[in-house]
Design a protein around this motif. Sequence first.
Motif, mmCIF file in Angstrom:
data_model
loop_
_atom_site.group_PDB
_atom_site.id
_atom_site.type_symbol
_atom_site.label_atom_id
_atom_site.label_comp_id
_atom_site.label_asym_id
_atom_site.label_seq_id
_atom_site.Cartn_x
_atom_site.Cartn_y
_atom_site.Cartn_z
ATOM 1 N N GLY A 133 0.598 2.543 -2.477
ATOM 2 C CA GLY A 133 -0.654 2.431 -1.747
ATOM 3 C C GLY A 133 -1.866 2.972 -2.467
ATOM 4 O O GLY A 133 -2.981 2.942 -1.926
ATOM 5 N N ASP A 134 -1.678 3.478 -3.692
ATOM 6 C CA ASP A 134 -2.784 4.116 -4.413
ATOM 7 C C ASP A 134 -3.649 3.113 -5.166
ATOM 8 O O ASP A 134 -4.765 3.446 -5.561
ATOM 9 N N ALA A 135 -3.141 1.887 -5.398
ATOM 10 C CA ALA A 135 -3.864 0.928 -6.234
ATOM 11 C C ALA A 135 -3.839 -0.452 -5.612
ATOM 12 O O ALA A 135 -3.131 -1.344 -6.087
ATOM 13 N N PRO A 136 -4.603 -0.661 -4.536
ATOM 14 C CA PRO A 136 -4.642 -1.990 -3.919
ATOM 15 C C PRO A 136 -5.202 -3.029 -4.883
ATOM 16 O O PRO A 136 -5.999 -2.724 -5.773
ATOM 17 N N ASP A 137 -4.755 -4.265 -4.704
ATOM 18 C CA ASP A 137 -5.169 -5.367 -5.572
ATOM 19 C C ASP A 137 -6.675 -5.603 -5.433
ATOM 20 O O ASP A 137 -7.155 -5.878 -4.329
ATOM 21 N N PRO A 138 -7.438 -5.512 -6.534
ATOM 22 C CA PRO A 138 -8.889 -5.712 -6.425
ATOM 23 C C PRO A 138 -9.296 -7.169 -6.306
ATOM 24 O O PRO A 138 -10.467 -7.470 -6.067
ATOM 25 N N GLY A 139 -8.340 -8.080 -6.497
ATOM 26 C CA GLY A 139 -8.703 -9.492 -6.475
ATOM 27 C C GLY A 139 -9.337 -9.908 -7.789
ATOM 28 O O GLY A 139 -9.277 -9.193 -8.790
ATOM 29 N N PRO A 140 -9.984 -11.087 -7.821
ATOM 30 C CA PRO A 140 -10.598 -11.563 -9.077
ATOM 31 C C PRO A 140 -11.653 -10.584 -9.591
ATOM 32 O O PRO A 140 -12.449 -10.040 -8.806
ATOM 33 N N LEU A 141 -11.633 -10.365 -10.894
ATOM 34 C CA LEU A 141 -12.598 -9.459 -11.524
ATOM 35 C C LEU A 141 -13.652 -10.259 -12.291
ATOM 36 O O LEU A 141 -13.368 -11.327 -12.824
#
Length: 581
Positions: free
Chosen positions: A193-201
């Motif tokens: 839970g520490d690094a949620p997916d940021p999606g497209p960068l």
Amino acid sequence: MGPVAWPLVERTNRNYAFVVPFVDALARLGLRHVCITPGSRSTPLALAFAAHEAITDHVHLDERAAAFWALGIAKTTGAPAALVCTSGTAAAEYHPAAAEARQARVPLLLLTADRPAELRDAGAAQTIDQVGLYGRSVKWFHDVGAPVPDASFFRTGPALAGRAWAAAMDRPAGPVHLNFRFRDPLHPETVPGDAPDPGPLTWPGYRPGRLEPADATVDEVAAIVSGRRTLVVAGPQDDPALPAALADLAAAGGFPTLADALSGARAGHHDTAAVVAHGSVLAGAGLLDRLRPEAVLRVGAQPTSKAVFRWLARHPEVPQVLVEPAGWRDPDGAASLVVRAEPAATARALSKALGAPAPAGWLNSWQAADAAAAGALAGAIEAAGFPTEPGVVAVLARALPPGATLWAASSMPVRDVDSFLPKRMAPLRVLANRGANGIDGFLSAGFGSAQASRSPTYLLAGDLSALHDLSGLAAAARMGVAATAIVVDNDGGGIFHFLPQVGLEQHFERLFGTPHGHDLVAVAEALGVRAARATTAAELEEAVAEPPSEPRMVVVRTDRQANVAVHLELEQTVAAALDLR
């Protein structure tokens, strides 16, 4: 650039979820080199850089040497090099290189790790105030907040990389400091839970701009220099396009060009007919008063030659046009017009806009004087025997292979190179740390340059600059960097014998001469560097002619007091040859 594999590190926890896209963005912008020193707090940055396939990491034991190593890389490639260190005094060790980079306009990315805010001013170990640590020695500082488990926060990493890259590269180029605050865990431990997916960068790009001179400005400068005894003074600069542009201008206007050794104009495939290589010696002998210019066109930084820049400072009544793309480099306030444009573009435009050329004989007089000086110097240097410090430069001028890079240390070496290095058709790049003009970090800068360059690289150092940077020599040995360091060993500070301090007889040797008494060959060998002494010109020429395949040191012993007499004799010989006594 395609997708990058991130073994061990990608999005294991919030620290890596932030720094991995940050590092990837730097690679996409063009970063190819990073110098890393060991430390715990900087682990996320160190692993992210080490994992990137497009970036070469150079691991150092000493932060100061690492910083100058990166400076040498950046100066050679023209692109930023990055630095990574842990918190505390490790970060403070970057300051000398940051100061040099700021003054010399070299792009660097200083990436320091730090404790989070709650551990500041609380007695935490290895913690100092790193906020604004380098003051005005950097162009931009940003205190990066500790990463939080928020997808939108992770998307800011590439944007931060783009902003830092642009700040380092924008004219005038220079160093940028980002201070990263990391909380545990510092190693790539997976935290659910520490690094949620940021999606497209979004990956930022950067394209540098060039300042072209306005037509009206070109016409204004043409009106100042056309038909007059115009002298071009080319100071230290790094644009490889400028020498050819100045050659075209000289041909169009009949303008002699006093070319600093660091200007790039003395050597290459461009036309050097108008280049005056021995301007420092000629100015010291008084030729500027005999062949007095009616206008001066200045490009680059302040000349290495004190005789040249002091003459310019004493004669503000002579119109002096300074072409300067960014910043302000007129310490004596002698410039009557500052043109904010690229020097090469300005020279090319000016060569087409000139009216009448310089009066007949103006260029020929300078050419004849330079040729007479060259002949007089060659004869006098040979007559003085070997070893002498000007004689070392004379050997380098003969023996350096085409396409070589020569680094000259501050104090006497760079002055001797400027005074005695003749022009030549074979390409030769001459570099030096002439921003802040310190002797520190010289070996590191030169060996770092060699590591990033495909050209054979040589370093001309004084004994004190070599002793000041032994960690750089040790790094070269550990990394097997192919470069040759020629060290002029006069057992102390030879330049002070040319200054008024030499009259302080009872204090001079202890405070200024500072004899060290070390055997530099033994010192180099103890650090794993092959070393030898050159007692004859032939021995030195043979050592220089051997292409560098590993780190090597060649030591030439000279005498500080005799060196003053040799320089005086050379100046008098030139004055006599020109009938200026």
